[in-house]
Design an enzyme around this catalytic site. Structure first.
Site, PDB file in Angstrom:
ATOM      1  N   THR A 133      35.412  26.541 -41.840  1.00 28.91           N
ATOM      2  CA  THR A 133      34.232  27.809 -41.958  1.00 28.91           C
ATOM      3  C   THR A 133      34.403  28.722 -41.113  1.00 28.91           C
ATOM      4  O   THR A 133      34.826  29.576 -40.654  1.00 28.91           O
ATOM      5  CB  THR A 133      33.204  27.000 -40.911  1.00 28.91           C
ATOM      6  OG1 THR A 133      32.190  27.592 -40.495  1.00 28.91           O
ATOM      7  CG2 THR A 133      34.034  26.166 -39.400  1.00 28.91           C
ATOM      8  N   ASP A 134      33.630  29.833 -41.652  1.00 25.61           N
ATOM      9  CA  ASP A 134      33.550  31.142 -41.592  1.00 25.61           C
ATOM     10  C   ASP A 134      32.788  31.277 -39.720  1.00 25.61           C
ATOM     11  O   ASP A 134      33.215  32.341 -39.439  1.00 25.61           O
ATOM     12  CB  ASP A 134      32.116  32.074 -41.842  1.00 25.61           C
ATOM     13  CG  ASP A 134      30.756  30.861 -42.359  1.00 25.61           C
ATOM     14  OD1 ASP A 134      30.720  30.388 -41.786  1.00 25.61           O
ATOM     15  OD2 ASP A 134      29.775  32.096 -42.742  1.00 25.61           O
ATOM     16  N   GLU A 135      32.305  30.036 -38.942  1.00 24.92           N
ATOM     17  CA  GLU A 135      31.905  29.966 -37.306  1.00 24.92           C
ATOM     18  C   GLU A 135      32.610  30.269 -36.174  1.00 24.92           C
ATOM     19  O   GLU A 135      32.904  30.634 -35.870  1.00 24.92           O
ATOM     20  CB  GLU A 135      30.934  28.682 -37.105  1.00 24.92           C
ATOM     21  CG  GLU A 135      29.778  28.674 -38.560  1.00 24.92           C
ATOM     22  CD  GLU A 135      28.300  28.115 -38.038  1.00 24.92           C
ATOM     23  OE1 GLU A 135      28.776  27.105 -36.562  1.00 24.92           O
ATOM     24  OE2 GLU A 135      27.848  26.966 -38.508  1.00 24.92           O
ATOM     25  N   TYR A 158      30.863  23.107 -31.996  1.00 25.91           N
ATOM     26  CA  TYR A 158      31.958  22.760 -33.547  1.00 25.91           C
ATOM     27  C   TYR A 158      32.433  23.437 -33.457  1.00 25.91           C
ATOM     28  O   TYR A 158      33.688  22.869 -33.815  1.00 25.91           O
ATOM     29  CB  TYR A 158      30.539  22.306 -34.045  1.00 25.91           C
ATOM     30  CG  TYR A 158      30.464  22.283 -35.695  1.00 25.91           C
ATOM     31  CD1 TYR A 158      31.176  21.901 -36.626  1.00 25.91           C
ATOM     32  CD2 TYR A 158      30.748  24.086 -36.258  1.00 25.91           C
ATOM     33  CE1 TYR A 158      31.775  22.210 -37.781  1.00 25.91           C
ATOM     34  CE2 TYR A 158      30.817  24.364 -37.404  1.00 25.91           C
ATOM     35  CZ  TYR A 158      31.046  22.923 -38.719  1.00 25.91           C
ATOM     36  OH  TYR A 158      31.679  23.127 -40.174  1.00 25.91           O
ATOM     37  N   LYS A 162      36.413  23.667 -34.618  1.00 21.77           N
ATOM     38  CA  LYS A 162      36.742  23.488 -36.169  1.00 21.77           C
ATOM     39  C   LYS A 162      38.548  24.779 -35.812  1.00 21.77           C
ATOM     40  O   LYS A 162      39.462  24.899 -36.605  1.00 21.77           O
ATOM     41  CB  LYS A 162      35.999  24.200 -37.054  1.00 21.77           C
ATOM     42  CG  LYS A 162      34.872  23.464 -37.783  1.00 21.77           C
ATOM     43  CD  LYS A 162      35.079  22.799 -38.692  1.00 21.77           C
ATOM     44  CE  LYS A 162      35.962  23.251 -39.894  1.00 21.77           C
ATOM     45  NZ  LYS A 162      36.327  21.684 -41.152  1.00 21.77           N
TER      46      LYS A 162
HETATM   47  P1  NAD Z   1      29.135  16.407 -44.345  1.00 20.76           P
HETATM   48  O1  NAD Z   1      29.247  16.759 -42.719  1.00 20.76           O
HETATM   49  O2  NAD Z   1      28.077  16.461 -44.987  1.00 20.76           O
HETATM   50  O3  NAD Z   1      30.241  15.615 -43.915  1.00 20.76           O
HETATM   51  C1  NAD Z   1      31.636  15.027 -43.889  1.00 20.76           C
HETATM   52  C2  NAD Z   1      32.442  13.636 -43.900  1.00 20.76           C
HETATM   53  O4  NAD Z   1      33.105  13.154 -43.694  1.00 20.76           O
HETATM   54  C3  NAD Z   1      31.043  12.617 -43.937  1.00 20.76           C
HETATM   55  O5  NAD Z   1      30.766  11.660 -45.153  1.00 20.76           O
HETATM   56  C4  NAD Z   1      31.860  11.713 -42.850  1.00 20.76           C
HETATM   57  O6  NAD Z   1      31.746  10.070 -43.193  1.00 20.76           O
HETATM   58  C5  NAD Z   1      33.489  12.205 -43.029  1.00 20.76           C
HETATM   59  N1  NAD Z   1      34.479  11.851 -41.559  1.00 20.76           N
HETATM   60  C6  NAD Z   1      33.133  12.392 -40.202  1.00 20.76           C
HETATM   61  N2  NAD Z   1      34.551  12.009 -39.430  1.00 20.76           N
HETATM   62  C7  NAD Z   1      35.099  11.477 -40.486  1.00 20.76           C
HETATM   63  C8  NAD Z   1      36.302  10.382 -39.587  1.00 20.76           C
HETATM   64  N3  NAD Z   1      37.093  10.788 -38.037  1.00 20.76           N
HETATM   65  N4  NAD Z   1      37.236  10.000 -40.188  1.00 20.76           N
HETATM   66  C9  NAD Z   1      37.231   9.932 -41.559  1.00 20.76           C
HETATM   67  N5  NAD Z   1      36.116  10.764 -42.285  1.00 20.76           N
HETATM   68  C10 NAD Z   1      34.812  10.302 -41.680  1.00 20.76           C
HETATM   69  O7  NAD Z   1      30.201  18.298 -44.012  1.00 20.76           O
HETATM   70  P2  NAD Z   1      30.083  19.018 -44.864  1.00 20.76           P
HETATM   71  O8  NAD Z   1      29.048  20.426 -44.767  1.00 20.76           O
HETATM   72  O9  NAD Z   1      30.745  18.366 -46.398  1.00 20.76           O
HETATM   73  O10 NAD Z   1      31.085  19.657 -44.836  1.00 20.76           O
HETATM   74  C11 NAD Z   1      32.739  19.375 -45.344  1.00 20.76           C
HETATM   75  C12 NAD Z   1      33.673  20.325 -44.620  1.00 20.76           C
HETATM   76  O11 NAD Z   1      33.671  22.247 -44.839  1.00 20.76           O
HETATM   77  C13 NAD Z   1      33.846  19.863 -42.906  1.00 20.76           C
HETATM   78  O12 NAD Z   1      34.509  20.242 -43.011  1.00 20.76           O
HETATM   79  C14 NAD Z   1      33.114  22.001 -43.060  1.00 20.76           C
HETATM   80  O13 NAD Z   1      33.471  22.432 -41.346  1.00 20.76           O
HETATM   81  C15 NAD Z   1      33.302  22.905 -44.111  1.00 20.76           C
HETATM   82  N6  NAD Z   1      32.024  24.093 -44.392  1.00 20.76           N
HETATM   83  C16 NAD Z   1      31.221  23.334 -44.426  1.00 20.76           C
HETATM   84  C17 NAD Z   1      30.132  24.537 -44.725  1.00 20.76           C
HETATM   85  C18 NAD Z   1      28.742  23.457 -44.532  1.00 20.76           C
HETATM   86  O14 NAD Z   1      28.015  24.743 -44.850  1.00 20.76           O
HETATM   87  N7  NAD Z   1      28.092  22.632 -44.245  1.00 20.76           N
HETATM   88  C19 NAD Z   1      30.670  25.657 -44.474  1.00 20.76           C
HETATM   89  C20 NAD Z   1      31.915  25.551 -44.571  1.00 20.76           C
HETATM   90  C21 NAD Z   1      32.832  24.731 -44.132  1.00 20.76           C
HETATM   91  O1  DAU Z   2      28.514  28.502 -41.259  1.00 18.42           O
HETATM   92  C1  DAU Z   2      28.840  27.493 -42.224  1.00 18.42           C
HETATM   93  C2  DAU Z   2      28.332  26.307 -41.342  1.00 18.42           C
HETATM   94  O2  DAU Z   2      27.226  26.440 -41.868  1.00 18.42           O
HETATM   95  C3  DAU Z   2      29.449  25.092 -41.846  1.00 18.42           C
HETATM   96  O3  DAU Z   2      30.582  25.506 -41.062  1.00 18.42           O
HETATM   97  C4  DAU Z   2      28.511  23.823 -40.747  1.00 18.42           C
HETATM   98  O4  DAU Z   2      29.085  22.776 -40.867  1.00 18.42           O
HETATM   99  C5  DAU Z   2      26.566  24.213 -41.257  1.00 18.42           C
HETATM  100  O5  DAU Z   2      26.152  22.716 -40.495  1.00 18.42           O
HETATM  101  C6  DAU Z   2      26.620  25.724 -41.287  1.00 18.42           C
HETATM  102  O6  DAU Z   2      26.359  25.432 -40.218  1.00 18.42           O
HETATM  103  P1  DAU Z   2      24.651  26.439 -39.102  1.00 18.42           P
HETATM  104  O7  DAU Z   2      24.616  26.575 -38.265  1.00 18.42           O
HETATM  105  O8  DAU Z   2      24.572  27.974 -39.932  1.00 18.42           O
HETATM  106  O9  DAU Z   2      23.682  25.329 -40.381  1.00 18.42           O
HETATM  107  P2  DAU Z   2      21.841  24.794 -40.245  1.00 18.42           P
HETATM  108  O10 DAU Z   2      21.446  24.693 -41.140  1.00 18.42           O
HETATM  109  O11 DAU Z   2      22.027  23.972 -39.153  1.00 18.42           O
HETATM  110  O12 DAU Z   2      21.513  26.216 -39.739  1.00 18.42           O
HETATM  111  C7  DAU Z   2      21.445  27.672 -40.994  1.00 18.42           C
HETATM  112  C8  DAU Z   2      20.364  28.262 -39.728  1.00 18.42           C
HETATM  113  O13 DAU Z   2      18.490  28.310 -39.649  1.00 18.42           O
HETATM  114  C9  DAU Z   2      20.712  28.960 -38.505  1.00 18.42           C
HETATM  115  O14 DAU Z   2      20.294  29.829 -37.948  1.00 18.42           O
HETATM  116  C10 DAU Z   2      19.446  27.688 -37.546  1.00 18.42           C
HETATM  117  C11 DAU Z   2      18.028  28.063 -38.718  1.00 18.42           C
HETATM  118  N1  DAU Z   2      17.988  26.600 -38.146  1.00 18.42           N
HETATM  119  C12 DAU Z   2      18.774  24.828 -38.281  1.00 18.42           C
HETATM  120  C13 DAU Z   2      17.668  23.614 -38.060  1.00 18.42           C
HETATM  121  C14 DAU Z   2      18.600  22.254 -38.224  1.00 18.42           C
HETATM  122  C15 DAU Z   2      16.288  25.871 -38.049  1.00 18.42           C
HETATM  123  O15 DAU Z   2      15.673  27.389 -37.714  1.00 18.42           O
HETATM  124  N2  DAU Z   2      15.636  25.399 -37.872  1.00 18.42           N
HETATM  125  C16 DAU Z   2      16.150  24.095 -38.123  1.00 18.42           C
HETATM  126  O16 DAU Z   2      15.588  22.955 -37.821  1.00 18.42           O
END
Ligand code: NAD
Ligand code: DAU
Length: 352
Positions: A133-135, A158, A162
Site C-alpha cells: 500500500t502507499d500508506e 496498519y 504493511k
Molecule cells: P480485504 O480486507 O478486503 O481482504 C483481505 C482478505 O484477506 C480477506 O478475504 C480475508 O479473509 C483474508 N485474510 C485476512 N487474514 C488472513 C489470514 N490470516 N490468512 C488468510 N487469509 C486472510 O483487503 P483488500 O482491501 O482487498 O486489500 C488486499 C491487499 O491489498 C492488502 O494486502 C492491502 O494491504 C492491499 N491494498 C489495499 C488497498 C485498498 O484500498 N483496499 C490499497 C492498496 C493496497
Molecule cells: O491508501 C491505501 C489504503 O487505503 C489501503 O492500504 C487500506 O487498506 C485502505 O483501507 C485505505 O485506507 P484509508 O484509511 O485511506 O481508507 P478508508 O476508506 O478507511 O478512509 C478513507 C478516508 O475517509 C480517510 O481519510 C478516512 C476517512 N473516513 C473513513 C471512514 C471509514 C471518514 O471520514 N469516515 C469514515 O467513516
C-alpha cells in the site's frame, strides 16, 4: 516449461477477488489457487462466477498457521505467489494492532518461509509477488508525490505492519535470493468492498438514511483508483515487472474527502430520486481518526512508462459504476452487514 500453479492469497476479499477473477478468466492454462481464511472481510460470494472453473481451487487456510502453509506448498507445489491477504482497515488496526502484526507480518513471513523451502532447488523458476500500500510512505503535507524511492514512514499500526511485511519480502530477496516483486497502490474503490471503508459505507448509509460520519473536517486527501485497474496493474507487474523492483500504482486522482462525499451524495440523490441536496444533509462531523494521515498521492510514472499500464476508467465513470453495483447488489450488502457488523459499527461510531 512447467505449468504455472499460482497461489493467490486473500482472493475472497475485495481486491483479491478481482485479481482471482482476472487470472482465472485470462489465463486458462494457469492453475489458480485462492487461499483465504475467510475473516469478516473474506466472502466467497465475491467470486461465485468463477468458482466452478476447471483452473480454480479454493483453499481455506490461515497464514498464521506455519505448519498448514508448509503442508499446502508440499501438497500443491505452487510455482508462484501473489500475496494480498491482510488485515486491511486502519480503524481496526487502531483498536487491535496485534491482529495486524499476526496476519500482515507473521503471516507474510510464514508464506516466505514456505515458499523458500518449497523452491530451494530452483529459485530462478519462481516468483513471490507482494501486494502493498502507499500508506507505508506516511503522510504528505506540502505537495509532492510518493515515489518508489520515498523513505518509509508508516504512521498507523496498519501501515507499520504493511511496511514490516515489505521489508521482510525485500530481505528474503537479498538474503535468500528469492525472486520478488512488490507494488504499492493508492486507495481502491469499486464493487465488493467491505462497507467499513469510506465509499461503500457512505453509499449504504445514504441508502438507509443514516448519518455520514466524516472524520475531522473532511479535509484529508486520498488518491482513488478503480479496483479493476489495480487488478490489471497486478497482472502487468506479475508478468512484466523486473525482479527485485517496486512499482507504485495510482491514477493521479486526488480527492479531498468532503469533495468526494459530495459527489457521492449528488449521484445518490439522482439514482434514488431524492431532491438534490437531500443526502448531503446526512453529513455529520465526528471525532477524527487518531493519527489520521493528511494526504496520499502516488506518482505512477514508473509503471506507466516501464510496463505500459494506465488506468482504463476516469473517476466519474468508475464512481457511477460503483454506486450502480451497490444499488443492484443490496442482497450482498445485507449479507455482509448482518452478523457482527452492527457490533463493529456501534463500537466504531456510537458516541464518537
Ligand atoms: P480485504 O480486507 O478486503 O481482504 C483481505 C482478505 O484477506 C480477506 O478475504 C480475508 O479473509 C483474508 N485474510 C485476512 N487474514 C488472513 C489470514 N490470516 N490468512 C488468510 N487469509 C486472510 O483487503 P483488500 O482491501 O482487498 O486489500 C488486499 C491487499 O491489498 C492488502 O494486502 C492491502 O494491504 C492491499 N491494498 C489495499 C488497498 C485498498 O484500498 N483496499 C490499497 C492498496 C493496497
Ligand atoms: O491508501 C491505501 C489504503 O487505503 C489501503 O492500504 C487500506 O487498506 C485502505 O483501507 C485505505 O485506507 P484509508 O484509511 O485511506 O481508507 P478508508 O476508506 O478507511 O478512509 C478513507 C478516508 O475517509 C480517510 O481519510 C478516512 C476517512 N473516513 C473513513 C471512514 C471509514 C471518514 O471520514 N469516515 C469514515 O467513516
Amino acid at each position: 516449461m512447467t505449468k504455472k500453479k499460482i497461489l493467490i492469497t486473500g482472493g475472497a476479499g475485495f481486491i483479491g477477488s478481482h485479481v482471482v477473477r482476472l487470472f482465472v478468466n485470462k489465463y486458462p492454462d494457469y492453475e489458480i489457487y485462492n487461499l483465504d481464511k475467510l475473516t469478516y472481510a473474506g466472502n466467497l460470494k465475491n467470486i461465485t462466477d468463477i468458482e466452478h472453473n476447471k483452473n480454480y481451487t479454493f483453499i481455506k487456510a490461515d497464514l498464521v498457521d506455519a505448519n498448514q502453509i508448509h503442508s499446502l506448498f508440499e501438497q500443491y507445489e505452487f510455482t508462484d505467489v501473489i500475496h494480498l491477504a491482510a488485515e486491511s482497515h486502519v480503524d481496526r488496526s487502531i483498536t487491535n494492532p496485534l491482529d495486524f502484526v499476526m496476519t500482515n507480518v507473521v503471516g507474510t513471513v510464514n508464506l516466505l518461509n514456505a515458499a523458500k523451502a518449497s523452491w530451494k532447488n530452483n529459485l530462478d523458476n519462481h516468483l513471490f509477488y507482494h501486494v502493498s500500500t502507499d500508506e507505508v510512505y506516511g503522510s504528505l503535507h506540502d505537495g509532492g508525490f510518493f515515489l518508489e524511492t520515498t523513505p518509509y514512514d508508516p504512521q498507523s499500526p496498519y501501515s507499520a505492519s504493511k511496511a514490516a511485511s515489505d521489508h521482510f519480502v525485500r530481505a528474503y530477496h537479498n538474503t535468500y535470493k528469492i525472486k520478488v516483486v512488490l507494488s504499492n497502490c493508492s486507495n481502491n474503490y469499486g464493487p465488493n468492498q467491505f462497507p467499513e471503508k469510506l465509499i461503500p459505507l457512505f453509499i449504504n448509509n445514504i441508502r438507509n438514511n443514516k448519518p455520514l460520519p466524516v472524520y475531522g473536517k473532511g479535509e484529508n486527501v486520498r488518491d482513488w483508483l478503480f479496483v479493476i485497474d489495480h487488478a490489471r496493474a497486478i497482472d502487468d507487474v506479475f508478468h512484466k515487472g523486473k525482479v527485485g523492483e517496486t512499482y507504485n500504482i495510482g491514477g493521479f486522482n486526488e480527492w479531498k474527502n468532503l469533495d468526494l462525499i459530495k459527489v457521492i451524495c449528488k449521484a445518490m440523490d439522482k439514482k434514488l430520486g431524492r431532491p438534490e441536496g437531500e443526502s448531503e444533509k446526512l453529513i455529520t462531523y465526528v471525532t477524527d481518526r487518531a493519527g489520521h494521515d493528511l494526504r496520499y498521492a502516488i506518482d505512477a510514472n514508473k509503471i506507466m512508462n516501464e510496463l505500459g499500464w494506465k488506468p482504463s476508467l476516469q473517476f466519474e465513470e468508475g464512481i457511477e459504476k460503483t454506486i450502480d453495483w451497490y444499488l443492484a447488489n443490496q442482497e450482498w450488502m445485507d449479507e455482509v452487514t448482518s452478523g457482527n457488523y452492527q457490533t463493529y459499527y456501534d463500537k466504531m461510531y456510537t458516541n464518537r
